[in-house]
Every structure is written in structure tokens, then in C-alpha cells.
Write a protein that holds these residues in place. Structure first.
Motif, PDB file in Angstrom:
ATOM      1  N   VAL A 192      95.147  25.921  30.584  1.00 31.39           N
ATOM      2  CA  VAL A 192      96.449  26.935  30.041  1.00 31.39           C
ATOM      3  C   VAL A 192      96.890  27.661  31.336  1.00 31.39           C
ATOM      4  O   VAL A 192      95.910  28.466  32.200  1.00 31.39           O
ATOM      5  CB  VAL A 192      96.588  27.824  29.375  1.00 31.39           C
ATOM      6  N   ILE A 193      98.183  27.329  31.886  1.00 32.99           N
ATOM      7  CA  ILE A 193      98.489  28.217  33.377  1.00 32.99           C
ATOM      8  C   ILE A 193      99.988  28.509  33.230  1.00 32.99           C
ATOM      9  O   ILE A 193     100.610  27.929  32.230  1.00 32.99           O
ATOM     10  CB  ILE A 193      98.985  26.290  34.463  1.00 32.99           C
ATOM     11  N   ALA A 194      99.789  29.472  33.085  1.00 35.66           N
ATOM     12  CA  ALA A 194     101.166  30.653  32.454  1.00 35.66           C
ATOM     13  C   ALA A 194     101.640  31.597  33.548  1.00 35.66           C
ATOM     14  O   ALA A 194     100.853  31.954  34.519  1.00 35.66           O
ATOM     15  CB  ALA A 194     100.800  31.805  31.624  1.00 35.66           C
ATOM     16  N   ARG A 195     102.550  31.919  33.977  1.00 39.62           N
ATOM     17  CA  ARG A 195     103.006  31.790  35.625  1.00 39.62           C
ATOM     18  C   ARG A 195     104.513  33.043  34.748  1.00 39.62           C
ATOM     19  O   ARG A 195     105.597  32.173  34.041  1.00 39.62           O
ATOM     20  CB  ARG A 195     103.427  30.649  36.037  1.00 39.62           C
ATOM     21  N   THR A 207      91.390  31.627  15.139  1.00 43.22           N
ATOM     22  CA  THR A 207      91.219  29.699  14.856  1.00 43.22           C
ATOM     23  C   THR A 207      89.349  29.633  15.592  1.00 43.22           C
ATOM     24  O   THR A 207      89.101  30.695  15.948  1.00 43.22           O
ATOM     25  CB  THR A 207      91.812  29.595  16.755  1.00 43.22           C
ATOM     26  N   ARG A 208      88.891  28.214  14.999  1.00 47.20           N
ATOM     27  CA  ARG A 208      87.255  28.726  15.369  1.00 47.20           C
ATOM     28  C   ARG A 208      87.255  27.316  16.009  1.00 47.20           C
ATOM     29  O   ARG A 208      87.842  26.375  15.889  1.00 47.20           O
ATOM     30  CB  ARG A 208      86.672  29.237  13.818  1.00 47.20           C
ATOM     31  N   ASN A 209      85.688  27.715  16.140  1.00 50.59           N
ATOM     32  CA  ASN A 209      85.221  25.988  16.854  1.00 50.59           C
ATOM     33  C   ASN A 209      86.034  25.459  18.163  1.00 50.59           C
ATOM     34  O   ASN A 209      86.448  25.033  18.324  1.00 50.59           O
ATOM     35  CB  ASN A 209      84.810  25.346  16.156  1.00 50.59           C
ATOM     36  N   ALA A 210      85.898  26.469  19.342  1.00 49.59           N
ATOM     37  CA  ALA A 210      87.195  26.362  20.428  1.00 49.59           C
ATOM     38  C   ALA A 210      86.490  25.971  21.423  1.00 49.59           C
ATOM     39  O   ALA A 210      85.656  27.099  21.988  1.00 49.59           O
ATOM     40  CB  ALA A 210      88.527  27.246  20.551  1.00 49.59           C
ATOM     41  N   TRP A 211      86.985  25.267  22.380  1.00 51.45           N
ATOM     42  CA  TRP A 211      86.310  25.177  23.164  1.00 51.45           C
ATOM     43  C   TRP A 211      87.161  25.604  25.087  1.00 51.45           C
ATOM     44  O   TRP A 211      88.729  24.561  24.348  1.00 51.45           O
ATOM     45  CB  TRP A 211      85.342  23.634  24.421  1.00 51.45           C
ATOM     46  N   VAL A 212      87.563  26.081  25.279  1.00 54.32           N
ATOM     47  CA  VAL A 212      88.992  26.598  26.531  1.00 54.32           C
ATOM     48  C   VAL A 212      88.256  26.096  27.950  1.00 54.32           C
ATOM     49  O   VAL A 212      86.953  26.851  28.871  1.00 54.32           O
ATOM     50  CB  VAL A 212      89.467  27.547  26.434  1.00 54.32           C
ATOM     51  N   GLY A 213      88.867  25.285  28.694  1.00 55.93           N
ATOM     52  CA  GLY A 213      88.090  25.128  30.568  1.00 55.93           C
ATOM     53  C   GLY A 213      88.720  26.340  31.407  1.00 55.93           C
ATOM     54  O   GLY A 213      88.025  27.314  31.857  1.00 55.93           O
ATOM     55  N   LEU A 214      90.139  26.060  30.989  1.00 58.15           N
ATOM     56  CA  LEU A 214      90.127  27.138  31.732  1.00 58.15           C
ATOM     57  C   LEU A 214      91.443  28.156  31.465  1.00 58.15           C
ATOM     58  O   LEU A 214      92.653  26.819  30.897  1.00 58.15           O
ATOM     59  CB  LEU A 214      90.710  26.742  32.888  1.00 58.15           C
ATOM     60  N   VAL A 215      91.317  29.400  31.509  1.00 54.67           N
ATOM     61  CA  VAL A 215      92.930  30.161  31.355  1.00 54.67           C
ATOM     62  C   VAL A 215      93.122  30.609  32.546  1.00 54.67           C
ATOM     63  O   VAL A 215      92.813  31.568  33.140  1.00 54.67           O
ATOM     64  CB  VAL A 215      93.126  30.962  30.008  1.00 54.67           C
ATOM     65  N   ASP A 216      94.402  30.190  32.921  1.00 58.31           N
ATOM     66  CA  ASP A 216      94.855  31.053  34.613  1.00 58.31           C
ATOM     67  C   ASP A 216      96.215  31.582  34.439  1.00 58.31           C
ATOM     68  O   ASP A 216      97.167  30.903  34.491  1.00 58.31           O
ATOM     69  CB  ASP A 216      95.158  30.264  35.295  1.00 58.31           C
ATOM     70  N   ARG A 251      86.263  30.130  32.176  1.00 56.17           N
ATOM     71  CA  ARG A 251      86.625  30.280  33.314  1.00 56.17           C
ATOM     72  C   ARG A 251      88.413  30.874  32.403  1.00 56.17           C
ATOM     73  O   ARG A 251      88.815  30.388  32.375  1.00 56.17           O
ATOM     74  CB  ARG A 251      86.642  29.414  34.577  1.00 56.17           C
ATOM     75  N   VAL A 252      88.202  32.604  33.268  1.00 59.52           N
ATOM     76  CA  VAL A 252      89.758  32.821  32.492  1.00 59.52           C
ATOM     77  C   VAL A 252      90.012  33.644  34.553  1.00 59.52           C
ATOM     78  O   VAL A 252      89.089  34.310  34.566  1.00 59.52           O
ATOM     79  CB  VAL A 252      89.422  34.521  31.596  1.00 59.52           C
ATOM     80  N   VAL A 253      91.261  33.397  34.764  1.00 56.05           N
ATOM     81  CA  VAL A 253      91.915  33.448  35.967  1.00 56.05           C
ATOM     82  C   VAL A 253      93.319  34.748  35.867  1.00 56.05           C
ATOM     83  O   VAL A 253      93.675  34.166  34.881  1.00 56.05           O
ATOM     84  CB  VAL A 253      92.366  32.116  37.279  1.00 56.05           C
ATOM     85  N   SER A 254      93.077  35.942  36.696  1.00 52.43           N
ATOM     86  CA  SER A 254      94.536  36.364  36.220  1.00 52.43           C
ATOM     87  C   SER A 254      94.674  36.992  37.067  1.00 52.43           C
ATOM     88  O   SER A 254      93.750  38.055  37.759  1.00 52.43           O
ATOM     89  CB  SER A 254      93.960  37.516  34.818  1.00 52.43           C
TER      90      SER A 254
END
Ligand SMILES: *[C@@H]1O[C@H](CO)[C@@H](O)[C@H](O)[C@H]1NC(C)=O
Ligand SMILES: *[C@@H]1O[C@H](CO)[C@@H](O)[C@H](O)[C@H]1NC(C)=O
Ligand SMILES: *[C@@H]1O[C@H](CO)[C@@H](O)[C@H](O)[C@H]1NC(C)=O
Ligand SMILES: *[C@@H]1O[C@H](CO)[C@@H](O)[C@H](O)[C@H]1NC(C)=O
Ligand SMILES: *[C@@H]1O[C@H](CO)[C@@H](O)[C@H](O)[C@H]1NC(C)=O
Ligand SMILES: *[C@@H]1O[C@H](CO)[C@@H](O)[C@H](O)[C@H]1NC(C)=O
Length: 353
Positions: A192-195, A207-216, A251-254
Motif C-alpha cells: 500500500v503506497i499512500a501519498r 481483521t485477522r490472519n493478514a500478511w502485508v509486505g509494505l505500507v509506505d 515493513r512500514v515506511v513513513s
């Protein structure tokens, strides 16, 4: 040499195959301006000036397992396109949308096996995409350049969703969240790329049983308590009430914005492997009444303090395990939680229990 050339040709062909509208879609929407045509195979199912009607006619003309490609760009206005079970919807042109109160510009509800491999959306929708009661929903490369509204929303007060996949979701200019989930069991998100988004980048709830690669996120939730990555409303809690880990975020980038990471209101059961947070205008990280939360590495540089806090309406934090480099901002645990352990490096004030 020859096999190399052949391999290269095949590689190019397979890339081309993977493009929006490629091959032989079962239905297509073409045209521009005030002239649109929807065809299914060789028959015309709509011809006229209404882009929305053309798209809906094309969608309605196909059956489960079939694909519609919207090649044309246009505006649907403050309306909704509805996608039924088993259909594959490709938005290859740019779909401009308006604000239909409480509704999605594109919706799929109480459906199985819907796929939206490609979509480009502009405008100010109430919800860009809205879902509930889905099984095996697949979202591919979704780009929303909005001028307000909320990007992708899974409803709160409607049936749950099972097995949702998202590849790369890029949202700019939303007034609210880029992606907001409620009631998903089984969620797999690549990115998820948010600008320049008003509230959260990715907001997970119940929400359960989740995998997230990147939130940026960049400039997400500026001036608010929202976060690039927010977990709220019992996110991660298992049906038996426990918080055995079931939310995995690589990974979370902010940068800038409001908070970097915010866990609140009895959420948790989460491992975040790596963070890279800098210049967040509110807390870089805030953990408030959460259970079994682990951040395993990465860095915070500047921005608001890293904080473990608690409100009185819910049980205090417990089982929080943080390994982190924190520079140019402070870390504070107040009030003291239960079984909170820190492995910190970097400079800045520390006020721990
Ligand atoms: C959406 O925004 C991106 C980044 O600014 C830009 O590259 C792209 O062309 C935009 N697309 C549309 C359809 O507005
Ligand atoms: C959509 O319209 C509602 C009123 O019906 C308004 O409250 C909301 O702010 C509008 N959203 C956008 C994105 O324009
Ligand atoms: C941080 O978030 C809180 C809670 O929403 C809010 O009250 C406060 O104004 C925010 N602070 C800043 C500096 O934006
Ligand atoms: C936290 O999650 C891990 C992994 O599922 C589990 O082993 C552990 O029991 C959980 N801890 C608590 C206190 O819930
Ligand atoms: C922190 O807590 C976790 C889980 O409770 C444990 O596995 C880990 O060894 C602890 N680390 C430290 C440094 O105490
Ligand atoms: C702290 O911030 C300053 C100014 O942004 C920067 O020059 C410095 O490298 C930072 N310190 C660390 C340890 O990153």
C-alpha cells in the motif's frame, strides 16, 4: 544466441500478456468523449453517451470466469458500478468518479471470486472501491489519484470477507483513508503506497490472519492522530479472544504526516519486522491498549515521540516487545504496561519503566 533471442521474445510476450486489456477480453468498453460502445464478443450491448451505462452493460453481459476490459476513459459521475460473482474487471482507461453518499464508485458485495487486476481512478468518491461479504476477492494494481474521499473500504456493519488479496495499491489525494478494512479473515497485501492522504494509509480493523509486505506513506494524516499504518477496533483478536500472532507486516515506511504506526483499541497479535519512520508530525509510534505487539527492528529518526500509552476504558497494554533504533526523538512508556520489553539503540530521551 538463438535460444537467448527466443527467451527474450517470450519474456516480452509474457509481459505484454500481463497488460490491461490484453488478449481477448470477453467484453470491452471503447470510445471517448460522449461516444462509448460496449461489446461482448462481436455483439454490441451498449452504444451511446453514458460511460457508466456502457461499463455496466459490459459487466452485465459477461458470466462468471469471464473478463471485461474498460479501454475507454471517461466519467461515471456520482454513481456506482456493480461487479457480480466470478467476474474479472479491468479498468485500463482512467475512470473518473463522483461522490455518491455512503456508496462506492465501484462495488462488489456478497460475491465470490471477483477480480480487479487493474484499475486507474480519479475524482472524489465517497468510497472509490467498496466491498463486503466477499470471498476470494483479488485486487491487482490499483492506482487512485483522488481529490478527496476514501480509496478502498471494506464495510463495518455488513457481512465479513474471507481471503482478500491485493497486489500494489497506490492512493494519492484521498481526504480520508487510502485503504480501510473491517471484518476480513485472510488478507494478503503486497504494497500500500499512500501519498498526501488525509487520514490513514492502511487501516486494519477487526481483521485477522493478514500478511502485508509494505505500507509506505508520505504526508499521511498530517495534523491528525491517524497513521501511515493504523490498527484499531480489536484488530488481530482471534475469535476465542486471544492475541496469538496472526498479523504479519514486513515493513512500514513513513515520512511526515501524522503518526507513523498506531495500534489502538484492543488490537495487536502483530509482528512488524522492519520500520523506517522519519519526521512524523504526531507520535512516530503509539501503542495504546494493545496486546502481543512486536516491532523487530528498523529505525525512527526525528518526529514525534515513540510512546506506549493507555486509555482507562480498555485493559492496559501487555506483551509488547520492541527492538528499535530511535534517534532525535524520545521514547516514553506511560503508564507502565504489563510485560513490555525494549531493546533500544540511538540517541534521545528515554522514559521507560
Ligand atoms: C497518477 O499520479 C501519478 C503520480 O503522480 C502519475 O504518474 C500518473 O500519471 C497519474 N495518473 C492519472 C491517471 O492521473
Ligand atoms: C461527499 O458528499 C458528502 C455529503 O453527501 C460530504 O459529506 C462528503 O464530504 C463528500 N465527500 C467528498 C470526497 O467530496
Ligand atoms: C496528534 O493526535 C491527537 C489525537 O488525534 C490530536 O489530538 C493531536 O492534535 C495531534 N497532534 C498533532 C501535532 O497533530
Ligand atoms: C503472542 O503471539 C505468539 C505467537 O503466536 C504466541 O506464541 C504468544 O503466546 C502470544 N503471546 C501472548 C501473551 O498472547
Ligand atoms: C521480549 O518478549 C518476548 C516475548 O514475550 C521474548 O520472546 C523476548 O525474549 C523478550 N526480549 C527481551 C529482550 O526480554
Ligand atoms: C538527527 O537529526 C539531525 C538533523 O536532521 C541529523 O543531521 C542527524 O544525522 C540525526 N542523527 C542521527 C543519529 O541520525
Amino acid at each position: 544466441m538463438r535460444s537467448f533471442v527466443l527467451a527474450a521474445v517470450l519474456a516480452i510476450a509474457s509481459v505484454a500478456n500481463a497488460q490491461c486489456g490484453s488478449g481477448t477480453p470477453d467484453a470491452r468498453v471503447t470510445g471517448s468523449g460522449s461516444s462509448f460502445t460496449a461489446t461482448r464478443g462481436s455483439s454490441t450491448v451498449y452504444s451511446g453517451s453514458d460511460y457508466r451505462a456502457a461499463i455496466q452493460a459490459a459487466v452485465d453481459s459477461i458470466g462468471a470466469g469471464q473478463r471485461v476490459s474498460v479501454i475507454a476513459s471517461g466519467s461515471i459521475g456520482a454513481n456506482t458500478i456493480t461487479i457480480g460473482s466470478g467476474k474479472i474487471f479491468e479498468g485500463c482507461g482512467t475512470i473518473n468518479v463522483g461522490n455518491r453518499s455512503g456508496r462506492g464508485a465501484i462495488e462488489s458485495v456478497n460475491t465470490n471470486d471477483v477480480s480487479i487486476p487493474y484499475l486507474t481512478m480519479t475524482g472524489n468518491p465517497y468510497f472509490g472501491l467498496r466491498f463486503y461479504g466477499t470471498r476470494n476477492l483479488n485486487l491487482g494494481r490499483i492506482t487512485m489519484n483522488l481529490s478527496g474521499g476514501l480509496g478502498i473500504r471494506f464495510d463495518r456493519d455488513n457481512p465479513a470477507n474471507y481471503n482478500v488479496r491485493m497486489d500494489v495499491i497506490t492512493v494519492s489525494g484521498a481526504g480520508s483513508h487510502a485503504v480501510e478494512t473491517w471484518n476480513i479473515d485472510g488478507l494478503n497485501i503486497n504494497q500500500v503506497i499512500a501519498r498526501n492522504v488525509g487520514e490513514s494509509g492502511l487501516l486494519l480493523q477487526a481483521t485477522r490472519n493478514a500478511w502485508v509486505g509494505l505500507v509506505d506513506g508520505q504526508n499521511v494524516g498530517t495534523g491528525t492522530g491517524y497513521a501511515t499504518f493504523r490498527m484499531a477496533n480489536n484488530n488481530g483478536q482471534n475469535p476465542n479472544g486471544n492475541y496469538n500472532t496472526n498479523i504479519y507486516v514486513d515493513r512500514v515506511v513513513s515520512r511526515g504526516g501524522g503518526r507513523g504506526i498506531f495500534c489502538v483499541s484492543q488490537s495487536g497479535a502483530v509482528v512488524i519486522t522492519q520500520v523506517d519512520l522519519s519526521g512524523n508530525g504526531n507520535n512516530s509510534i503509539l501503542i495504546e491498549n494493545c496486546y502481543n505487539v512486536s516491532i523487530r527492528g528498523g529505525r525512527v529518526n526525528g518526529g514525534g515521540e515513540v510512546r506506549v500509552a493507555a486509555r482507562s476504558e480498555f485493559p492496559n497494554n501487555r506483551d509488547v516487545w520492541i527492538t528499535l533504533q530511535v534517534d532525535n526523538t524520545s521514547v516514553r512508556e506511560s503508564p507502565c504496561g504489563q510485560n513490555i520489553n525494549w531493546t533500544l539503540s540511538g540517541n534521545g530521551g528515554r522514559n521507560l519503566c
